[in-house]
Design a protein around this motif. Structure first.
Motif, short mmCIF file in Angstrom:
data_model
loop_
_atom_site.label_atom_id
_atom_site.label_comp_id
_atom_site.label_asym_id
_atom_site.label_seq_id
_atom_site.Cartn_x
_atom_site.Cartn_y
_atom_site.Cartn_z
N ARG A 41 0.82 -1.23 0.00
CA ARG A 41 0.00 0.00 0.00
C ARG A 41 0.86 1.28 0.00
O ARG A 41 0.56 2.22 -0.73
CB ARG A 41 -0.95 -0.07 1.20
N GLY A 151 -2.59 -7.31 2.80
CA GLY A 151 -1.28 -7.94 2.90
C GLY A 151 -0.82 -8.11 4.34
O GLY A 151 -0.43 -9.20 4.76
N VAL A 152 -0.86 -7.01 5.12
CA VAL A 152 -0.32 -7.08 6.48
C VAL A 152 -1.16 -8.02 7.34
O VAL A 152 -0.62 -8.81 8.10
CB VAL A 152 -0.26 -5.67 7.12
N SER A 174 -14.12 -6.55 4.83
CA SER A 174 -15.27 -6.19 3.99
C SER A 174 -16.08 -7.47 3.74
O SER A 174 -15.52 -8.58 3.77
CB SER A 174 -14.80 -5.58 2.67
N LYS A 177 -14.80 -10.29 1.49
CA LYS A 177 -13.59 -11.06 1.82
C LYS A 177 -13.73 -11.88 3.10
O LYS A 177 -12.82 -12.60 3.49
CB LYS A 177 -12.40 -10.11 1.93
N TYR A 222 -11.00 4.99 14.18
CA TYR A 222 -11.06 3.79 15.03
C TYR A 222 -10.47 4.02 16.43
O TYR A 222 -10.46 3.08 17.23
CB TYR A 222 -10.32 2.63 14.36
N SER A 264 4.17 2.96 15.22
CA SER A 264 5.28 2.16 14.68
C SER A 264 5.41 2.30 13.17
O SER A 264 4.41 2.28 12.44
CB SER A 264 5.03 0.69 15.05
N HIS A 319 -7.77 -7.25 -4.26
CA HIS A 319 -6.86 -8.35 -3.92
C HIS A 319 -7.19 -8.94 -2.56
O HIS A 319 -7.79 -8.30 -1.71
CB HIS A 319 -5.42 -7.83 -3.90
N1 LIG Z 1 3.85 1.44 9.80
C1 LIG Z 1 4.38 0.45 9.08
O1 LIG Z 1 5.49 0.02 9.34
C2 LIG Z 1 3.61 -0.12 7.93
C3 LIG Z 1 4.19 -1.10 7.11
C4 LIG Z 1 3.41 -1.67 6.08
C5 LIG Z 1 2.11 -1.24 5.88
N2 LIG Z 1 1.61 -0.24 6.70
C6 LIG Z 1 0.23 0.24 6.54
O2 LIG Z 1 -0.63 -0.85 6.82
C7 LIG Z 1 -1.82 -0.72 6.06
C8 LIG Z 1 -2.12 -2.03 5.35
O3 LIG Z 1 -1.15 -2.24 4.35
P1 LIG Z 1 -1.34 -3.44 3.32
O4 LIG Z 1 -0.13 -3.46 2.47
O5 LIG Z 1 -1.78 -4.65 4.05
O6 LIG Z 1 -2.56 -2.88 2.45
P2 LIG Z 1 -3.77 -3.68 1.80
O7 LIG Z 1 -3.30 -5.00 1.30
O8 LIG Z 1 -4.41 -2.77 0.85
O9 LIG Z 1 -4.77 -3.94 3.03
C9 LIG Z 1 -5.57 -2.93 3.57
C10 LIG Z 1 -6.77 -3.60 4.19
O10 LIG Z 1 -7.51 -2.64 4.95
C11 LIG Z 1 -8.87 -2.96 4.83
N3 LIG Z 1 -9.73 -1.84 5.21
C12 LIG Z 1 -10.11 -0.77 4.46
N4 LIG Z 1 -10.93 0.03 5.20
C13 LIG Z 1 -11.08 -0.57 6.40
C14 LIG Z 1 -11.80 -0.25 7.58
N5 LIG Z 1 -12.55 0.86 7.68
N6 LIG Z 1 -11.74 -1.10 8.63
C15 LIG Z 1 -10.98 -2.22 8.58
N7 LIG Z 1 -10.26 -2.56 7.50
C16 LIG Z 1 -10.30 -1.75 6.42
C17 LIG Z 1 -9.05 -3.40 3.40
O11 LIG Z 1 -10.18 -4.21 3.32
P3 LIG Z 1 -10.90 -4.69 1.94
O12 LIG Z 1 -9.79 -5.01 1.00
O13 LIG Z 1 -11.66 -5.87 2.36
O14 LIG Z 1 -11.71 -3.54 1.47
C18 LIG Z 1 -7.75 -4.19 3.17
O15 LIG Z 1 -7.94 -5.55 3.48
C19 LIG Z 1 -1.62 0.47 5.12
O16 LIG Z 1 -2.24 1.60 5.71
C20 LIG Z 1 -0.12 0.64 5.11
O17 LIG Z 1 0.29 1.96 4.83
C21 LIG Z 1 2.33 0.30 7.70
#
Ligand SMILES: NC(=O)c1ccc[n+]([C@@H]2O[C@H](COP(=O)([O-])OP(=O)(O)OC[C@H]3O[C@@H](n4cnc5c(N)ncnc54)[C@H](OP(=O)(O)O)[C@@H]3O)[C@@H](O)[C@H]2O)c1
Length: 329
Positions: A41, A151-152, A174, A177, A222, A264, A319
């Motif tokens: 993301r 992904g995470v 959602s 999924k 949240y 973090s 995805h």
């Molecule tokens: N701080 C760090 O070190 C770090 C490192 C990596 C990632 N991140 C952050 O972690 C997040 C996830 O990354 P990712 O790569 O896993 O992205 P991703 O694959 O796009 O996953 C995001 C997930 O969030 C869900 N979502 C959307 N709106 C939501 C809500 N209101 N309540 C609950 N879930 C919701 C989506 O659900 P649906 O697909 O079912 O709609 C999707 O499954 C991103 O914000 C990214 O920037 C942070």
């Protein structure tokens, strides 16, 4: 070498495959011939111009690679040319060659493909760091993982099932999924579209005790339901702020319940700190990949020329798990 370049900042249309110079490994670095990377993301946010790479890191997108060591920089011990490796990189994963710090490398178990290995470093290490190292999550405890289809948190569910098998996982997702999230290992699913305030369901499920850990990337929207769902001495780890950065907090309740809120990030940590996290992940989690207890969930593998389609798939939330970009032959 071939690499994905940005023609300005914006939508997926700014992604163009072009030619740039191969990087040279400096002290403590290796040059990796990249076989695959995966889309995260933050790549989309960087493409939009809102998440620049840390100073000194490649401007090319891509936070992780899997591939083969092509050359060693000065002062590298313990690795050799030809080793199959996967690694976090500060940037530069969407290219035929990338440099990685030697202390960020992990060997790819023989049982894993390059495509699977390309999914491990960013998502699984993020989940591991925040759930197990900072969140100190243990067997028998209860956690909320938000966004169980991404992904995470597909990674988070798999890691909890492998490393804390009797833990209970409440997972938001959602409706499209939810079934797949359940199959990965969630105990209780909450539809986040219907139930933005999940705290009453959590209280009921935990007999009013609340949860030991929340892993959150939604942020402001949240904060209240997360805090209302936390048990005494519970921890809220925030790794993203997709709904906003400001919210009200009842400090007295937090103090009395001795709760902790932990912010973090992974990417901008010092090289040595990331090395320590990788070492801990290698020790505790990597054996679970080698023996196939954990198999990364891949929605689709795209070629480097299809990079814009890969970004669109993530942008449209189509995805489940990871999207892979295959680079090398
Ligand atoms: N701080 C760090 O070190 C770090 C490192 C990596 C990632 N991140 C952050 O972690 C997040 C996830 O990354 P990712 O790569 O896993 O992205 P991703 O694959 O796009 O996953 C995001 C997930 O969030 C869900 N979502 C959307 N709106 C939501 C809500 N209101 N309540 C609950 N879930 C919701 C989506 O659900 P649906 O697909 O079912 O709609 C999707 O499954 C991103 O914000 C990214 O920037 C942070």
């Amino acid at each position: 070498m071939k690499a994905v370049l940005l023609e300005g900042f914006g939508g997926a249309e700014v992604l163009k495959v072009g030619e740039v110079d191969k990087p040279t490994p400096k002290e403590n670095e290796v040059l990796v011939k990249v076989m695959a990377t995966s889309i995260n993301r933050p790549d989309l946010v960087q493409r939009e111009g809102k998440y620049p790479p840390p100073p000194g890191d490649s401007e090319i997108l891509g936070l992780e690679v899997s591939g083969i060591i092509e050359a060693l920089g000065p002062n590298v011990a313990g690795w050799k040319v030809g080793d199959r490796v996967m690694s976090l990189v500060g940037g530069g994963g969407y290219a035929e060659y990338a440099v990685a710090y030697a202390n960020h490398l992990m060997p790819i178990p023989e049982s894993m493909t390059f495509e699977e290995a390309a999914c491990v470093c960013e998502s699984y290490i993020t989940a591991f760091l925040n759930i197990f190292m900072l969140g100190e999550f243990k067997d028998g405890q209860t956690a909320i993982l938000h966004g169980g289809g991404g992904g995470v948190n597909t990674a988070g569910i798999q890691l909890c099932r492998a490393l804390a098998p009797t833990s209970r996982l409440i997972v938001t997702a959602s409706p499209e999924k939810m079934e797949r999230v359940k199959a990965v290992g969630a105990d209780l699913l909450i539809n986040f579209r219907e139930t933005p305030d999940f705290s009453e369901i959590v209280k009921e499920y935990t007999s009013k005790k609340g949860v030991d850990l929340v892993l959150d990337h939604i942020g402001a929207k949240y904060l209240a339901p997360n805090m209302n769902s936390l048990a005494y001495k519970g921890k809220l780890v925030i790794i993203g702020v997709t709904s906003g950065i400001k919210a009200e907090l009842n400090l007295a309740l937090m103090m009395v319940k001795r709760q902790q809120i932990i912010g973090s990030v992974l990417r901008s940590r010092p090289v040595s700190e990331k090395g320590e996290i990788v070492a801990e992940f290698t020790r505790r989690a990597l054996p679970k990949f080698a023996d196939r207890t954990i198999i990364p969930i891949i929605e689709k593998v795209f070629t480097i020329d299809q990079v814009a389609d890969a970004h669109l798939m993530m942008e449209e939330d189509k995805h489940f798990g990871k999207i892979v970009l295959k680079i090398g032959a």
